[in-house]
Motif scaffolding. Structure first.
Motif, PDB file in Angstrom:
ATOM      1  N   ASP A   1       0.840  -1.193   0.000  1.00  0.00           N
ATOM      2  CA  ASP A   1       0.000   0.000   0.000  1.00  0.00           C
ATOM      3  C   ASP A   1       0.875   1.242   0.000  1.00  0.00           C
ATOM      4  O   ASP A   1       2.094   1.195   0.137  1.00  0.00           O
ATOM      5  N   GLU A   2       0.258   2.395  -0.163  1.00  0.00           N
ATOM      6  CA  GLU A   2       1.010   3.627  -0.349  1.00  0.00           C
ATOM      7  C   GLU A   2       1.707   4.083   0.920  1.00  0.00           C
ATOM      8  O   GLU A   2       2.537   4.987   0.890  1.00  0.00           O
ATOM      9  N   ALA A   3       1.407   3.467   2.074  1.00  0.00           N
ATOM     10  CA  ALA A   3       2.074   3.826   3.325  1.00  0.00           C
ATOM     11  C   ALA A   3       3.387   3.084   3.513  1.00  0.00           C
ATOM     12  O   ALA A   3       4.150   3.388   4.408  1.00  0.00           O
ATOM     13  N   THR A   4       3.676   2.097   2.671  1.00  0.00           N
ATOM     14  CA  THR A   4       4.913   1.340   2.817  1.00  0.00           C
ATOM     15  C   THR A   4       6.110   2.251   2.578  1.00  0.00           C
ATOM     16  O   THR A   4       6.159   2.972   1.589  1.00  0.00           O
ATOM     17  N   PRO A   5       7.100   2.238   3.489  1.00  0.00           N
ATOM     18  CA  PRO A   5       8.228   3.166   3.349  1.00  0.00           C
ATOM     19  C   PRO A   5       9.115   2.781   2.177  1.00  0.00           C
ATOM     20  O   PRO A   5       9.838   1.801   2.210  1.00  0.00           O
ATOM     21  N   GLY A   6       9.056   3.552   1.098  1.00  0.00           N
ATOM     22  CA  GLY A   6       9.879   3.273  -0.051  1.00  0.00           C
ATOM     23  C   GLY A   6      10.740   4.443  -0.467  1.00  0.00           C
ATOM     24  O   GLY A   6      11.555   4.327  -1.369  1.00  0.00           O
ATOM     25  N   ALA A   7      10.588   5.596   0.208  1.00  0.00           N
ATOM     26  CA  ALA A   7      11.300   6.791  -0.220  1.00  0.00           C
ATOM     27  C   ALA A   7      12.804   6.659  -0.036  1.00  0.00           C
ATOM     28  O   ALA A   7      13.583   7.246  -0.779  1.00  0.00           O
ATOM     29  N   ALA A   8      13.255   5.898   0.977  1.00  0.00           N
ATOM     30  CA  ALA A   8      14.676   5.811   1.274  1.00  0.00           C
ATOM     31  C   ALA A   8      15.403   4.840   0.355  1.00  0.00           C
ATOM     32  O   ALA A   8      16.625   4.779   0.367  1.00  0.00           O
ATOM     33  N   GLY A   9      14.701   4.084  -0.434  1.00  0.00           N
ATOM     34  CA  GLY A   9      15.344   3.127  -1.314  1.00  0.00           C
ATOM     35  C   GLY A   9      14.369   2.049  -1.730  1.00  0.00           C
ATOM     36  O   GLY A   9      13.215   2.039  -1.304  1.00  0.00           O
ATOM     37  N   PRO A  10      14.820   1.126  -2.557  1.00  0.00           N
ATOM     38  CA  PRO A  10      13.929   0.068  -3.044  1.00  0.00           C
ATOM     39  C   PRO A  10      13.367  -0.792  -1.914  1.00  0.00           C
ATOM     40  O   PRO A  10      14.021  -1.024  -0.898  1.00  0.00           O
ATOM     41  N   VAL A  11      12.162  -1.284  -2.123  1.00  0.00           N
ATOM     42  CA  VAL A  11      11.486  -2.196  -1.196  1.00  0.00           C
ATOM     43  C   VAL A  11      11.410  -3.568  -1.862  1.00  0.00           C
ATOM     44  O   VAL A  11      11.090  -3.668  -3.048  1.00  0.00           O
ATOM     45  N   ALA A  12      11.710  -4.623  -1.100  1.00  0.00           N
ATOM     46  CA  ALA A  12      11.616  -5.980  -1.636  1.00  0.00           C
ATOM     47  C   ALA A  12      10.620  -6.781  -0.830  1.00  0.00           C
ATOM     48  O   ALA A  12      10.752  -6.900   0.387  1.00  0.00           O
ATOM     49  N   GLU A  13       9.615  -7.319  -1.505  1.00  0.00           N
ATOM     50  CA  GLU A  13       8.726  -8.279  -0.870  1.00  0.00           C
ATOM     51  C   GLU A  13       9.283  -9.670  -1.134  1.00  0.00           C
ATOM     52  O   GLU A  13       9.481 -10.056  -2.289  1.00  0.00           O
ATOM     53  N   ILE A  14       9.568 -10.406  -0.072  1.00  0.00           N
ATOM     54  CA  ILE A  14      10.273 -11.673  -0.207  1.00  0.00           C
ATOM     55  C   ILE A  14       9.390 -12.844   0.210  1.00  0.00           C
ATOM     56  O   ILE A  14       8.437 -12.691   0.978  1.00  0.00           O
ATOM     57  N   ALA A  15       9.716 -14.018  -0.325  1.00  0.00           N
ATOM     58  CA  ALA A  15       8.987 -15.235   0.004  1.00  0.00           C
ATOM     59  C   ALA A  15       9.920 -16.417  -0.213  1.00  0.00           C
ATOM     60  O   ALA A  15      10.940 -16.315  -0.907  1.00  0.00           O
ATOM     61  N   TRP A  16       9.551 -17.566   0.369  1.00  0.00           N
ATOM     62  CA  TRP A  16      10.384 -18.764   0.279  1.00  0.00           C
ATOM     63  C   TRP A  16       9.500 -19.985   0.455  1.00  0.00           C
ATOM     64  O   TRP A  16       8.516 -19.965   1.172  1.00  0.00           O
ATOM     65  N   VAL A  17       9.844 -21.061  -0.219  1.00  0.00           N
ATOM     66  CA  VAL A  17       9.159 -22.337  -0.060  1.00  0.00           C
ATOM     67  C   VAL A  17      10.206 -23.442  -0.206  1.00  0.00           C
ATOM     68  O   VAL A  17      10.981 -23.431  -1.172  1.00  0.00           O
ATOM     69  N   VAL A  18      10.219 -24.369   0.736  1.00  0.00           N
ATOM     70  CA  VAL A  18      11.111 -25.524   0.682  1.00  0.00           C
ATOM     71  C   VAL A  18      10.251 -26.780   0.648  1.00  0.00           C
ATOM     72  O   VAL A  18       9.275 -26.894   1.404  1.00  0.00           O
ATOM     73  N   GLY A  19      10.589 -27.707  -0.228  1.00  0.00           N
ATOM     74  CA  GLY A  19       9.831 -28.939  -0.350  1.00  0.00           C
ATOM     75  C   GLY A  19       9.820 -29.742   0.941  1.00  0.00           C
ATOM     76  O   GLY A  19      10.758 -29.689   1.742  1.00  0.00           O
ATOM     77  N   THR A  20       8.752 -30.498   1.127  1.00  0.00           N
ATOM     78  CA  THR A  20       8.550 -31.240   2.377  1.00  0.00           C
ATOM     79  C   THR A  20       9.742 -32.114   2.779  1.00  0.00           C
ATOM     80  O   THR A  20      10.138 -32.104   3.953  1.00  0.00           O
ATOM     81  N   PRO A  21      10.376 -32.869   1.874  1.00  0.00           N
ATOM     82  CA  PRO A  21      11.473 -33.742   2.309  1.00  0.00           C
ATOM     83  C   PRO A  21      12.679 -33.000   2.871  1.00  0.00           C
ATOM     84  O   PRO A  21      13.504 -33.610   3.559  1.00  0.00           O
ATOM     85  N   TRP A  22      12.795 -31.699   2.572  1.00  0.00           N
ATOM     86  CA  TRP A  22      13.978 -30.946   2.984  1.00  0.00           C
ATOM     87  C   TRP A  22      13.689 -29.969   4.117  1.00  0.00           C
ATOM     88  O   TRP A  22      14.569 -29.182   4.492  1.00  0.00           O
ATOM     89  N   GLN A  23      12.505 -30.003   4.653  1.00  0.00           N
ATOM     90  CA  GLN A  23      12.170 -29.083   5.739  1.00  0.00           C
ATOM     91  C   GLN A  23      12.800 -29.535   7.055  1.00  0.00           C
ATOM     92  O   GLN A  23      13.166 -30.689   7.225  1.00  0.00           O
ATOM     93  N   GLY A  24      12.932 -28.581   7.982  1.00  0.00           N
ATOM     94  CA  GLY A  24      13.498 -28.879   9.288  1.00  0.00           C
ATOM     95  C   GLY A  24      15.010 -28.913   9.315  1.00  0.00           C
ATOM     96  O   GLY A  24      15.604 -29.330  10.323  1.00  0.00           O
ATOM     97  N   ARG A  25      15.670 -28.467   8.257  1.00  0.00           N
ATOM     98  CA  ARG A  25      17.131 -28.480   8.195  1.00  0.00           C
ATOM     99  C   ARG A  25      17.735 -27.073   8.143  1.00  0.00           C
ATOM    100  O   ARG A  25      18.940 -26.925   7.942  1.00  0.00           O
ATOM    101  N   GLY A  26      16.901 -26.047   8.264  1.00  0.00           N
ATOM    102  CA  GLY A  26      17.400 -24.681   8.177  1.00  0.00           C
ATOM    103  C   GLY A  26      17.658 -24.209   6.760  1.00  0.00           C
ATOM    104  O   GLY A  26      18.284 -23.159   6.558  1.00  0.00           O
ATOM    105  N   ILE A  27      17.179 -24.957   5.773  1.00  0.00           N
ATOM    106  CA  ILE A  27      17.437 -24.593   4.384  1.00  0.00           C
ATOM    107  C   ILE A  27      16.724 -23.300   4.001  1.00  0.00           C
ATOM    108  O   ILE A  27      17.293 -22.430   3.336  1.00  0.00           O
ATOM    109  N   ALA A  28      15.470 -23.152   4.426  1.00  0.00           N
ATOM    110  CA  ALA A  28      14.727 -21.935   4.080  1.00  0.00           C
ATOM    111  C   ALA A  28      15.409 -20.706   4.667  1.00  0.00           C
ATOM    112  O   ALA A  28      15.534 -19.674   3.998  1.00  0.00           O
ATOM    113  N   THR A  29      15.862 -20.802   5.908  1.00  0.00           N
ATOM    114  CA  THR A  29      16.542 -19.668   6.537  1.00  0.00           C
ATOM    115  C   THR A  29      17.831 -19.333   5.809  1.00  0.00           C
ATOM    116  O   THR A  29      18.115 -18.164   5.514  1.00  0.00           O
TER     117      THR A  29
END
Length: 214
Positions: free
Chosen positions: A123-151
């Protein structure tokens, strides 16, 4: 007309590059990754929090063609990586960032005053004036979860974004998705009181410590 491929350069300003981490290689998304990634993302339980259902290789290929072609908005970049394990070379998931350059507020009637950003809206209230904004996301497949891979993968991506001038991070996380909340916290984000489509918005600045990592 030739079909878009992984070699195509997006129209906008941030072009994904390979990102090495201790156990992983983050590789810029290619259409050719669709076949293997369809198997990585095939567990229906994986979609409990992210929504939708497992895609077929053909559906994923079509989606990747659109992502690789890039955003038509020159102020917006779609950055997508697959996560490849160094040990064994298997794909294990993906990370992504939609980077929006500073802009004048623009009302979009189709999105009730929000500015479209990839698959989400800032939305227009998101602070973007100081520089670019990145919306981030991550998904790790079920067999590889619990190993810190997503982090590890998310922090590698965040370091890359910071070194290229991104100053603010945003993520949208289901309130019951504790594992994803832990990844966001590890990337320096904190929950806000803003909700969108049943998810909580998390935000945070990119500090010097995070920019050195990756």
């Amino acid at each position: 007309m030739d079909e878009p491929t992984g070699a195509m350069t997006p129209m906008s300003g941030f072009t994904p590059e390979p990102i090495p981490t201790a156990r992983l290689n983050l590789l810029p998304l290619s259409v050719e990754h669709a076949q293997e990634m369809a198997a990585v993302l095939a567990d229906p339980a994986l979609h409990t929090f992210i929504g939708g259902e497992p895609a077929t290789p053909a559906e994923l290929r079509a989606r990747y063609e659109r992502l690789v072609a890039g955003s038509p908005d020159p102020a917006e970049s779609w950055c997508n990586w697959v996560i490849r394990l160094r040990d064994g070379g298997r794909l294990a998931g993906f990370v992504q960032a939609t980077v929006t350059e500073p802009h004048e507020p623009v009302t979009n009637a189709a999105t009730a005053g929000a500015r479209a950003v990839g698959h989400r809206h800032l939305d227009e209230a998101t602070p973007g004036a100081a520089g670019p904004v990145a919306e981030i996301a991550w998904v790790v497949g079920t067999p590889w979860q619990g190993r810190g891979i997503a982090t590890e993968a998310a922090r590698g991506m965040v370091g890359w974004l910071g070194r290229r001038g991104v100053r603010t991070l945003v993520a949208h996380i289901h309130p019951d998705h504790r594992a994803s909340a832990a990844v966001a916290a590890a990337c320096g984000l904190a929950p806000t009181d803003v909700w969108q489509d049943g998810e909580v918005r998390w935000t945070g600045p990119l500090d010097h410590r995070e920019r050195r990592e990756g």
